[in-house]
Write a protein that holds these residues in place. Structure first.
Motif, mmCIF file in Angstrom:
data_model
loop_
_atom_site.group_PDB
_atom_site.id
_atom_site.type_symbol
_atom_site.label_atom_id
_atom_site.label_comp_id
_atom_site.label_asym_id
_atom_site.label_seq_id
_atom_site.Cartn_x
_atom_site.Cartn_y
_atom_site.Cartn_z
ATOM 1 N N CYS A 19 0.821 -1.141 -0.073
ATOM 2 C CA CYS A 19 0.070 -0.183 0.002
ATOM 3 C C CYS A 19 0.719 1.371 0.085
ATOM 4 C CB CYS A 19 -0.948 0.018 1.226
ATOM 5 S SG CYS A 19 -2.105 1.355 1.282
ATOM 6 N N GLU A 20 0.427 2.291 -0.972
ATOM 7 C CA GLU A 20 1.156 3.431 -0.988
ATOM 8 C C GLU A 20 0.105 4.526 -0.665
ATOM 9 O OE1 GLU A 20 4.574 5.704 -0.803
ATOM 10 O OE2 GLU A 20 4.465 3.531 -0.945
ATOM 11 N N ASP A 25 -5.608 9.526 -1.307
ATOM 12 C CA ASP A 25 -5.698 8.432 -1.816
ATOM 13 C C ASP A 25 -4.708 7.245 -1.332
ATOM 14 O OD1 ASP A 25 -7.629 10.206 -2.868
ATOM 15 O OD2 ASP A 25 -6.842 10.181 -5.115
ATOM 16 N N TYR A 26 -5.134 6.075 -1.690
ATOM 17 C CA TYR A 26 -4.241 5.300 -1.629
ATOM 18 C C TYR A 26 -4.094 4.354 -3.171
ATOM 19 C CZ TYR A 26 -3.816 4.965 3.209
ATOM 20 O OH TYR A 26 -3.471 5.188 4.590
ATOM 21 N N SER A 44 -10.480 5.066 0.736
ATOM 22 C CA SER A 44 -9.184 4.987 1.531
ATOM 23 C C SER A 44 -9.419 5.213 2.742
ATOM 24 C CB SER A 44 -8.233 6.023 0.938
ATOM 25 O OG SER A 44 -7.889 6.173 -0.182
ATOM 26 N N ARG A 45 -10.323 6.339 3.199
ATOM 27 C CA ARG A 45 -10.674 6.314 4.802
ATOM 28 C C ARG A 45 -11.677 5.036 5.164
ATOM 29 N NH1 ARG A 45 -9.566 11.639 6.622
ATOM 30 N NH2 ARG A 45 -9.317 12.760 4.953
ATOM 31 N N VAL A 46 -12.454 4.578 4.403
ATOM 32 C CA VAL A 46 -13.254 3.619 4.915
ATOM 33 C C VAL A 46 -12.314 2.129 5.000
ATOM 34 C CG1 VAL A 46 -15.034 2.003 4.125
ATOM 35 C CG2 VAL A 46 -15.410 4.622 3.991
ATOM 36 N N TRP A 47 -11.451 2.071 4.008
ATOM 37 C CA TRP A 47 -10.566 0.786 4.013
ATOM 38 C C TRP A 47 -9.713 1.000 5.354
ATOM 39 C CZ3 TRP A 47 -5.251 -0.083 2.661
ATOM 40 C CH2 TRP A 47 -4.931 -1.410 2.470
ATOM 41 N N THR A 48 -9.122 2.378 5.681
ATOM 42 C CA THR A 48 -8.058 2.430 6.831
ATOM 43 C C THR A 48 -8.882 2.198 8.050
ATOM 44 O OG1 THR A 48 -8.324 4.674 6.594
ATOM 45 C CG2 THR A 48 -6.288 3.626 5.563
ATOM 46 N N TRP A 49 -10.188 2.316 8.128
ATOM 47 C CA TRP A 49 -11.035 2.485 9.253
ATOM 48 C C TRP A 49 -11.727 0.956 9.669
ATOM 49 C CZ3 TRP A 49 -14.454 7.060 7.670
ATOM 50 C CH2 TRP A 49 -13.785 8.244 8.010
ATOM 51 N N CYS A 50 -11.678 0.043 8.527
ATOM 52 C CA CYS A 50 -12.115 -1.234 8.666
ATOM 53 C C CYS A 50 -10.988 -2.241 9.628
ATOM 54 C CB CYS A 50 -12.302 -1.899 7.399
ATOM 55 S SG CYS A 50 -13.899 -1.162 6.390
ATOM 56 N N ASP A 51 -11.163 -2.309 10.695
ATOM 57 C CA ASP A 51 -10.372 -2.868 11.675
ATOM 58 C C ASP A 51 -10.910 -4.112 12.178
ATOM 59 O OD1 ASP A 51 -12.324 -2.051 13.363
ATOM 60 O OD2 ASP A 51 -10.506 -0.600 14.515
#
Length: 165
Positions: A19-20, A25-26, A44-51
């Motif tokens: 991931c970059e 964005d990612y 990107s935000r949703v993906w990073t928040w999915c823990d």
């Protein structure tokens, strides 16, 4: 006791991923499927928040704050983001549920009441990367020119049509 990733608590896939971050964005490269995914800032935000521990309601609240929208709009955008991320293979299997009906940007746009939120709809753009053997080929132009040395030609030919590279 920590929660396990369930349909109520989506979990981003973090293994076999490179991931970059690029601005907000990612770009995510899947080492197993050989796909590159470009995620806009909302996805990107949703993906990073999915823990795997944060449930959908909390994710929707967080997204509503980020989008400066109502919870109803945020829930629609969240559903679309999770659907796109799951379809791209970026969520752990079984960590999100699908209603079975496809979620489209158009259907979400129809239901949104705030015009400004539409600009921030999640986008996951996927590209297939070439297999390593194809990427290693030096003859990208597909040129065929004779090589007197018997070595592979990289498609760089001189004016006489003889391979020089």
């Amino acid at each position: 006791m920590p929660k396990t990733a369930t349909a109520c608590c989506p979990k981003a896939r973090r293994h076999d991923i490179v991931c970059e971050e690029v601005l907000d964005d990612y770009v995510v490269y899947d080492l197993v499927r050989h796909h590159a995914h470009a995620l806009n800032s909302t996805a990107s935000r949703v993906w990073t928040w999915c823990d795997g521990e944060t449930d959908r309601a909390h994710l929707a609240n967080r997204l509503a704050e980020h989008l400066e929208s109502g919870e109803g709009e945020a829930e629609l955008v969240l559903d679309l983001a999770l659907d796109r991320l799951n379809g791209a293979g970026l969520l752990e299997p079984g960590s999100t549920s699908s209603s079975g009906a496809p979620i489209t940007r158009r259907s979400v746009l129809r239901r949104l009441t705030m015009g400004g939120v539409a600009v921030l709809l999640p986008v996951v753009y996927t590209l297939s990367a070439p297999q390593p053997v194809a990427a290693a080929s030096c003859n990208k132009a597909g040129k065929v020119c004779p090589n007197p040395n018997g070595k592979p030609c990289c498609g760089i030919c001189n004016d006489d049509g003889v391979c020089v590279g």
